[in-house]
Motif scaffolding. Structure first.
Motif, short mmCIF file in Angstrom:
data_model
loop_
_atom_site.label_atom_id
_atom_site.label_comp_id
_atom_site.label_asym_id
_atom_site.label_seq_id
_atom_site.Cartn_x
_atom_site.Cartn_y
_atom_site.Cartn_z
N UNK A 188 20.80 6.64 8.08
CA UNK A 188 20.92 7.48 6.89
C UNK A 188 21.21 6.59 5.69
N UNK A 189 22.07 5.62 5.90
CA UNK A 189 22.31 4.55 4.93
C UNK A 189 21.57 3.32 5.42
N UNK A 190 20.88 2.59 4.54
CA UNK A 190 20.10 1.43 4.99
C UNK A 190 20.99 0.28 5.43
N UNK A 191 20.36 -0.80 5.87
CA UNK A 191 21.05 -1.99 6.36
C UNK A 191 22.15 -2.41 5.38
N UNK A 192 23.30 -2.85 5.89
CA UNK A 192 24.40 -3.21 4.99
C UNK A 192 24.08 -4.32 3.99
N UNK A 193 23.06 -5.10 4.25
CA UNK A 193 22.67 -6.14 3.29
C UNK A 193 21.80 -5.59 2.16
N UNK A 194 21.61 -4.28 2.12
CA UNK A 194 20.82 -3.66 1.06
C UNK A 194 21.57 -3.70 -0.27
N UNK A 195 20.93 -4.17 -1.34
CA UNK A 195 21.59 -4.16 -2.65
C UNK A 195 21.88 -2.73 -3.11
N UNK A 196 23.04 -2.52 -3.71
CA UNK A 196 23.44 -1.18 -4.12
C UNK A 196 22.67 -0.70 -5.34
N UNK A 246 19.81 0.03 -5.35
CA UNK A 246 18.94 1.11 -4.84
C UNK A 246 19.58 2.48 -5.08
N UNK A 247 20.89 2.51 -5.13
CA UNK A 247 21.61 3.77 -5.36
C UNK A 247 22.10 3.90 -6.80
N UNK A 248 22.24 2.78 -7.46
CA UNK A 248 22.73 2.78 -8.84
C UNK A 248 21.75 1.99 -9.72
N UNK A 249 20.60 2.58 -10.02
CA UNK A 249 19.56 1.85 -10.78
C UNK A 249 20.02 1.42 -12.16
N UNK A 250 21.10 2.00 -12.67
CA UNK A 250 21.60 1.60 -13.98
C UNK A 250 22.04 0.15 -14.01
N UNK A 251 22.28 -0.45 -12.83
CA UNK A 251 22.66 -1.85 -12.79
C UNK A 251 21.54 -2.76 -13.30
N UNK A 303 22.86 -8.26 -7.12
CA UNK A 303 22.99 -8.89 -5.80
C UNK A 303 24.07 -8.22 -4.95
N UNK A 304 24.85 -7.32 -5.55
CA UNK A 304 25.92 -6.65 -4.79
C UNK A 304 25.31 -5.78 -3.71
N UNK A 305 25.79 -5.92 -2.49
CA UNK A 305 25.26 -5.17 -1.36
C UNK A 305 26.28 -4.16 -0.83
N UNK A 306 25.81 -3.31 0.06
CA UNK A 306 26.71 -2.37 0.73
C UNK A 306 27.79 -3.13 1.49
N UNK A 307 27.42 -4.25 2.14
CA UNK A 307 28.39 -5.05 2.87
C UNK A 307 29.45 -5.62 1.94
N UNK A 308 29.07 -5.99 0.73
CA UNK A 308 30.06 -6.49 -0.23
C UNK A 308 31.07 -5.40 -0.59
#
Length: 320
Positions: free
Chosen positions: A66-74, A76-81, A91-96
Protein backbone atom coordinates in the motif's frame (compact mmCIF):
# COMPACT_ATOMS: atom_id res chain seq x y z
CA UNK A 1 14.52 -21.16 31.41
CA UNK A 2 13.16 -20.77 34.91
CA UNK A 3 9.94 -18.93 35.65
CA UNK A 4 10.64 -15.38 36.71
CA UNK A 5 9.69 -14.19 40.15
CA UNK A 6 9.25 -10.43 39.99
CA UNK A 7 6.92 -10.04 42.98
CA UNK A 8 9.71 -8.27 44.95
CA UNK A 9 9.21 -5.49 42.40
CA UNK A 10 5.81 -4.44 43.80
CA UNK A 11 7.03 -2.38 46.80
CA UNK A 12 9.29 -0.41 44.47
CA UNK A 13 6.42 0.31 42.11
CA UNK A 14 4.38 1.65 45.01
CA UNK A 15 7.26 3.82 46.21
CA UNK A 16 7.96 5.18 42.73
CA UNK A 17 4.27 6.00 42.28
CA UNK A 18 4.09 4.60 38.75
CA UNK A 19 0.67 4.47 37.15
CA UNK A 20 0.92 0.86 36.00
CA UNK A 21 3.39 -1.93 35.32
CA UNK A 22 2.77 -5.12 33.39
CA UNK A 23 5.32 -7.87 32.84
CA UNK A 24 4.51 -10.66 30.40
CA UNK A 25 6.89 -13.61 30.40
CA UNK A 26 6.56 -16.45 27.89
CA UNK A 27 2.98 -15.37 27.19
CA UNK A 28 1.93 -15.26 30.86
CA UNK A 29 1.36 -12.04 32.77
CA UNK A 30 3.49 -12.40 35.90
CA UNK A 31 3.17 -8.82 37.16
CA UNK A 32 0.06 -6.67 36.79
CA UNK A 33 0.25 -3.61 38.99
CA UNK A 34 -2.00 -0.55 38.96
CA UNK A 35 -1.73 2.32 41.40
CA UNK A 36 -5.53 2.23 41.54
CA UNK A 37 -7.66 -0.67 40.23
CA UNK A 38 -9.66 1.65 37.95
CA UNK A 39 -6.52 2.44 35.94
CA UNK A 40 -6.64 -1.04 34.38
CA UNK A 41 -9.65 0.00 32.28
CA UNK A 42 -8.84 3.67 31.75
CA UNK A 43 -7.25 5.05 28.61
CA UNK A 44 -3.91 6.72 29.22
CA UNK A 45 -1.75 8.99 27.10
CA UNK A 46 1.10 6.94 25.66
CA UNK A 47 2.77 10.04 24.20
CA UNK A 48 5.64 9.11 21.86
CA UNK A 49 4.95 5.38 22.18
CA UNK A 50 2.48 6.42 19.46
CA UNK A 51 5.50 6.52 17.13
CA UNK A 52 6.07 2.78 17.49
CA UNK A 53 2.39 2.05 16.89
CA UNK A 54 2.55 4.21 13.76
CA UNK A 55 5.65 2.30 12.68
CA UNK A 56 3.70 -0.96 12.92
CA UNK A 57 0.94 0.50 10.74
CA UNK A 58 3.40 1.84 8.16
CA UNK A 59 5.15 -1.53 8.10
CA UNK A 60 1.84 -3.32 7.51
CA UNK A 61 1.19 -0.93 4.62
CA UNK A 62 4.67 -1.59 3.22
CA UNK A 63 4.21 -5.37 3.53
CA UNK A 64 0.90 -5.08 1.67
CA UNK A 65 2.45 -2.75 -0.93
CA UNK A 66 0.00 0.00 0.00
CA UNK A 67 3.00 2.18 0.78
CA UNK A 68 5.92 1.77 -1.66
CA UNK A 69 9.43 0.59 -0.80
CA UNK A 70 10.91 2.51 2.15
CA UNK A 71 13.64 3.91 -0.08
CA UNK A 72 10.97 5.79 -2.06
CA UNK A 73 11.47 9.58 -1.96
CA UNK A 74 8.63 11.32 -0.12
CA UNK A 75 8.33 13.85 -2.96
CA UNK A 76 5.95 11.27 -4.46
CA UNK A 77 3.52 12.21 -1.68
CA UNK A 78 4.53 15.83 -1.25
CA UNK A 79 5.14 17.23 -4.76
CA UNK A 80 5.51 20.73 -3.32
CA UNK A 81 9.06 19.74 -2.38
CA UNK A 82 9.97 20.16 -6.05
CA UNK A 83 9.56 23.90 -5.56
CA UNK A 84 11.83 24.09 -2.50
CA UNK A 85 15.13 25.90 -3.00
CA UNK A 86 17.00 23.14 -1.16
CA UNK A 87 17.11 20.32 -3.69
CA UNK A 88 18.32 17.89 -1.02
CA UNK A 89 14.76 17.66 0.26
CA UNK A 90 13.93 15.66 -2.87
CA UNK A 91 16.23 12.94 -1.52
CA UNK A 92 14.28 12.42 1.72
CA UNK A 93 12.81 8.92 1.77
CA UNK A 94 10.19 7.09 3.79
CA UNK A 95 13.05 5.27 5.56
CA UNK A 96 14.56 8.61 6.55
CA UNK A 97 11.28 9.56 8.21
CA UNK A 98 11.15 6.22 10.03
CA UNK A 99 14.69 6.70 11.40
CA UNK A 100 14.13 10.42 12.17
CA UNK A 101 17.02 11.26 9.87
CA UNK A 102 15.28 13.44 7.28
CA UNK A 103 17.80 16.17 8.06
CA UNK A 104 15.43 18.96 9.11
CA UNK A 105 16.79 21.66 11.42
CA UNK A 106 14.74 20.67 14.44
CA UNK A 107 14.88 20.91 18.21
CA UNK A 108 11.86 19.09 19.67
CA UNK A 109 11.80 20.90 23.02
CA UNK A 110 13.93 23.82 24.10
CA UNK A 111 15.88 26.01 21.73
CA UNK A 112 13.72 26.13 18.64
CA UNK A 113 10.83 24.42 20.46
CA UNK A 114 10.00 22.90 17.10
CA UNK A 115 7.35 20.52 18.39
CA UNK A 116 5.23 23.13 20.23
CA UNK A 117 5.61 25.50 17.29
CA UNK A 118 4.39 22.81 14.88
CA UNK A 119 1.31 22.11 17.01
CA UNK A 120 0.42 25.82 16.99
CA UNK A 121 0.70 26.10 13.21
CA UNK A 122 -2.29 25.96 10.87
CA UNK A 123 -0.83 23.14 8.75
CA UNK A 124 1.54 20.76 10.53
CA UNK A 125 2.65 18.88 7.42
CA UNK A 126 3.51 22.04 5.54
CA UNK A 127 5.28 23.40 8.62
CA UNK A 128 7.57 20.35 8.71
CA UNK A 129 8.25 20.34 4.98
CA UNK A 130 9.18 24.02 5.08
CA UNK A 131 11.88 23.62 7.74
CA UNK A 132 15.45 24.11 6.49
CA UNK A 133 17.84 21.19 6.42
CA UNK A 134 20.75 21.08 8.84
CA UNK A 135 22.05 17.67 7.70
CA UNK A 136 22.01 15.68 4.48
CA UNK A 137 19.07 13.23 4.60
CA UNK A 138 19.93 9.89 6.18
CA UNK A 139 23.10 10.97 7.99
CA UNK A 140 21.99 11.85 11.54
CA UNK A 141 19.11 10.92 13.81
CA UNK A 142 17.47 14.00 15.33
CA UNK A 143 14.37 13.45 17.46
CA UNK A 144 11.54 14.92 15.42
CA UNK A 145 7.80 14.34 15.83
CA UNK A 146 7.34 16.21 12.57
CA UNK A 147 8.77 13.24 10.68
CA UNK A 148 6.11 11.09 12.33
CA UNK A 149 3.39 13.49 11.20
CA UNK A 150 4.64 13.20 7.61
CA UNK A 151 4.44 9.40 7.92
CA UNK A 152 0.86 9.65 9.18
CA UNK A 153 0.02 11.87 6.21
CA UNK A 154 1.64 9.38 3.82
CA UNK A 155 -0.32 6.49 5.34
CA UNK A 156 -3.60 8.36 4.97
CA UNK A 157 -2.80 9.37 1.40
CA UNK A 158 -1.64 5.90 0.34
CA UNK A 159 -4.42 3.94 2.03
CA UNK A 160 -7.27 6.35 1.36
CA UNK A 161 -8.29 5.93 5.00
CA UNK A 162 -7.66 7.81 8.19
CA UNK A 163 -4.78 6.45 10.24
CA UNK A 164 -7.20 5.32 12.96
CA UNK A 165 -9.48 3.53 10.51
CA UNK A 166 -6.49 1.79 8.94
CA UNK A 167 -5.36 0.78 12.44
CA UNK A 168 -8.79 -0.60 13.28
CA UNK A 169 -9.02 -2.71 10.12
CA UNK A 170 -5.43 -3.89 9.82
CA UNK A 171 -4.28 -4.23 13.43
CA UNK A 172 -6.61 -3.33 16.29
CA UNK A 173 -9.37 -5.79 15.42
CA UNK A 174 -6.89 -8.67 15.49
CA UNK A 175 -5.21 -7.56 18.72
CA UNK A 176 -8.57 -7.00 20.39
CA UNK A 177 -8.04 -3.27 20.89
CA UNK A 178 -11.58 -1.93 21.07
CA UNK A 179 -11.13 1.26 23.08
CA UNK A 180 -8.72 4.04 22.19
CA UNK A 181 -8.56 7.77 21.57
CA UNK A 182 -6.35 9.40 18.95
CA UNK A 183 -5.80 13.12 18.49
CA UNK A 184 -5.68 14.86 15.07
CA UNK A 185 -3.98 17.85 13.48
CA UNK A 186 -5.93 20.77 11.92
CA UNK A 187 -6.20 18.87 8.62
CA UNK A 188 -7.76 15.86 10.33
CA UNK A 189 -4.63 13.71 10.11
CA UNK A 190 -4.17 11.60 13.23
CA UNK A 191 -1.07 12.56 15.16
CA UNK A 192 1.87 10.36 14.23
CA UNK A 193 4.31 11.20 16.98
CA UNK A 194 2.00 11.35 20.00
CA UNK A 195 -1.68 11.59 20.87
CA UNK A 196 -2.76 7.95 21.06
CA UNK A 197 -4.50 6.89 24.29
CA UNK A 198 -4.57 3.19 25.20
CA UNK A 199 -5.07 0.86 28.14
CA UNK A 200 -1.85 -0.65 29.55
CA UNK A 201 -2.90 -4.16 28.47
CA UNK A 202 -3.31 -2.94 24.90
CA UNK A 203 0.15 -1.37 24.99
CA UNK A 204 1.45 -4.81 25.96
CA UNK A 205 -0.21 -6.32 22.90
CA UNK A 206 1.98 -4.22 20.61
CA UNK A 207 5.05 -5.49 22.44
CA UNK A 208 3.84 -9.08 22.22
CA UNK A 209 3.20 -8.70 18.49
CA UNK A 210 6.82 -7.69 17.99
CA UNK A 211 8.07 -10.39 20.35
CA UNK A 212 6.17 -12.94 18.22
CA UNK A 213 7.74 -11.57 15.00
CA UNK A 214 4.47 -10.15 13.74
CA UNK A 215 2.36 -13.25 14.38
CA UNK A 216 -0.87 -12.98 16.36
CA UNK A 217 -2.90 -16.10 17.08
CA UNK A 218 -1.71 -17.76 13.89
CA UNK A 219 -2.20 -14.72 11.66
CA UNK A 220 0.91 -13.00 10.25
CA UNK A 221 0.10 -9.29 10.66
CA UNK A 222 3.64 -8.13 9.90
CA UNK A 223 6.38 -10.00 8.08
CA UNK A 224 9.21 -11.22 10.33
CA UNK A 225 11.76 -9.55 8.05
CA UNK A 226 9.97 -6.23 8.48
CA UNK A 227 9.92 -6.63 12.25
CA UNK A 228 13.64 -7.39 12.19
CA UNK A 229 14.45 -4.35 10.07
CA UNK A 230 12.30 -2.13 12.28
CA UNK A 231 14.14 -3.15 15.42
CA UNK A 232 17.69 -3.29 14.03
CA UNK A 233 19.91 -0.35 14.96
CA UNK A 234 20.00 2.08 12.06
CA UNK A 235 21.54 5.20 13.59
CA UNK A 236 23.11 6.16 16.89
CA UNK A 237 21.05 8.44 19.11
CA UNK A 238 21.66 10.36 22.30
CA UNK A 239 18.44 12.37 22.83
CA UNK A 240 16.11 11.85 24.57
CA UNK A 241 17.55 8.38 25.19
CA UNK A 242 21.11 7.28 24.55
CA UNK A 243 21.32 4.20 22.37
CA UNK A 244 20.30 3.42 18.81
CA UNK A 245 17.25 4.06 16.72
CA UNK A 246 15.48 1.81 14.24
CA UNK A 247 12.14 2.44 12.54
CA UNK A 248 10.47 4.46 15.29
CA UNK A 249 11.80 1.99 17.88
CA UNK A 250 14.65 2.57 20.34
CA UNK A 251 17.28 -0.18 20.58
CA UNK A 252 19.61 -0.83 23.50
CA UNK A 253 21.16 -3.71 25.45
CA UNK A 254 22.12 -4.83 28.94
CA UNK A 255 24.78 -7.14 30.31
CA UNK A 256 23.65 -10.48 31.72
CA UNK A 257 25.23 -12.58 34.45
CA UNK A 258 26.77 -15.23 32.21
CA UNK A 259 30.46 -16.02 32.28
CA UNK A 260 31.75 -14.15 30.41
CA UNK A 261 28.94 -11.53 30.44
CA UNK A 262 27.23 -10.93 27.12
CA UNK A 263 25.12 -8.06 25.86
CA UNK A 264 21.39 -8.81 25.62
CA UNK A 265 19.61 -6.59 23.07
CA UNK A 266 16.14 -5.18 23.60
CA UNK A 267 13.94 -2.65 21.85
CA UNK A 268 11.34 -0.31 23.21
CA UNK A 269 8.71 2.30 22.55
CA UNK A 270 9.43 5.35 24.66
CA UNK A 271 7.00 8.12 25.57
CA UNK A 272 7.46 11.40 27.41
CA UNK A 273 6.73 11.31 31.12
CA UNK A 274 7.55 7.65 31.63
CA UNK A 275 5.63 5.52 29.12
CA UNK A 276 7.46 2.37 28.00
CA UNK A 277 6.89 -0.80 26.04
CA UNK A 278 10.05 -2.90 26.39
CA UNK A 279 10.61 -6.08 24.37
CA UNK A 280 13.43 -8.47 25.31
CA UNK A 281 13.27 -11.27 22.71
CA UNK A 282 15.90 -13.58 24.21
CA UNK A 283 14.06 -13.56 27.55
CA UNK A 284 10.61 -13.86 25.90
CA UNK A 285 9.67 -10.77 27.89
CA UNK A 286 7.47 -7.71 27.42
CA UNK A 287 7.34 -4.93 30.01
CA UNK A 288 4.87 -2.04 30.01
CA UNK A 289 5.32 0.88 32.37
CA UNK A 290 3.12 3.98 32.48
CA UNK A 291 3.45 7.07 34.62
CA UNK A 292 1.69 10.36 35.09
CA UNK A 293 4.23 11.90 37.46
CA UNK A 294 5.49 14.86 35.42
CA UNK A 295 8.02 15.91 38.04
CA UNK A 296 10.04 12.71 37.89
CA UNK A 297 10.53 10.49 34.88
CA UNK A 298 11.06 7.34 36.95
CA UNK A 299 9.82 4.61 34.67
CA UNK A 300 13.08 3.84 32.90
CA UNK A 301 14.64 3.43 36.35
CA UNK A 302 11.99 0.83 37.07
CA UNK A 303 13.18 -1.29 34.16
CA UNK A 304 16.92 -0.78 34.47
CA UNK A 305 17.28 -0.51 38.25
CA UNK A 306 14.52 -2.80 39.50
CA UNK A 307 13.43 -5.27 36.82
CA UNK A 308 16.81 -5.97 35.22
CA UNK A 309 18.55 -7.15 38.42
CA UNK A 310 15.71 -9.58 39.08
CA UNK A 311 15.77 -10.66 35.47
CA UNK A 312 19.47 -11.42 35.12
CA UNK A 313 19.66 -13.11 38.52
CA UNK A 314 16.73 -15.47 38.04
CA UNK A 315 16.70 -16.34 34.36
CA UNK A 316 18.95 -17.15 31.46
CA UNK A 317 18.25 -16.04 27.92
CA UNK A 318 17.32 -18.46 25.18
CA UNK A 319 19.39 -18.64 22.05
CA UNK A 320 17.61 -16.98 19.13
Amino acid sequence: MNTLNLQPLIPSLIELNVRSCLVVHKGTTIVEYYRKPMLASQLGKINSCTKSMLSALVCIAIDQQIIPHPDTPIIEFFPQLSEDNDTRKREITIAHLLTLSAGFHWNEFGGLNSFPTMTKSADWVQFVLSQPLSDPPGTRMVYNSGCSQLLAAILRQASGQSVAKFAEQQLFKYLGITAYRWEMDPQGIHTGGFGLHLKPKDMAKLGLLYLQEGNWEGRQLLLPATIERSTTPQLEADKPYKGFYGWHWWISSFSNESNPPTQVPFHMALGFGGQYIVVVPSYELVVVITSDNKKRNTSLDVFRQYILPLLVNSARPINI
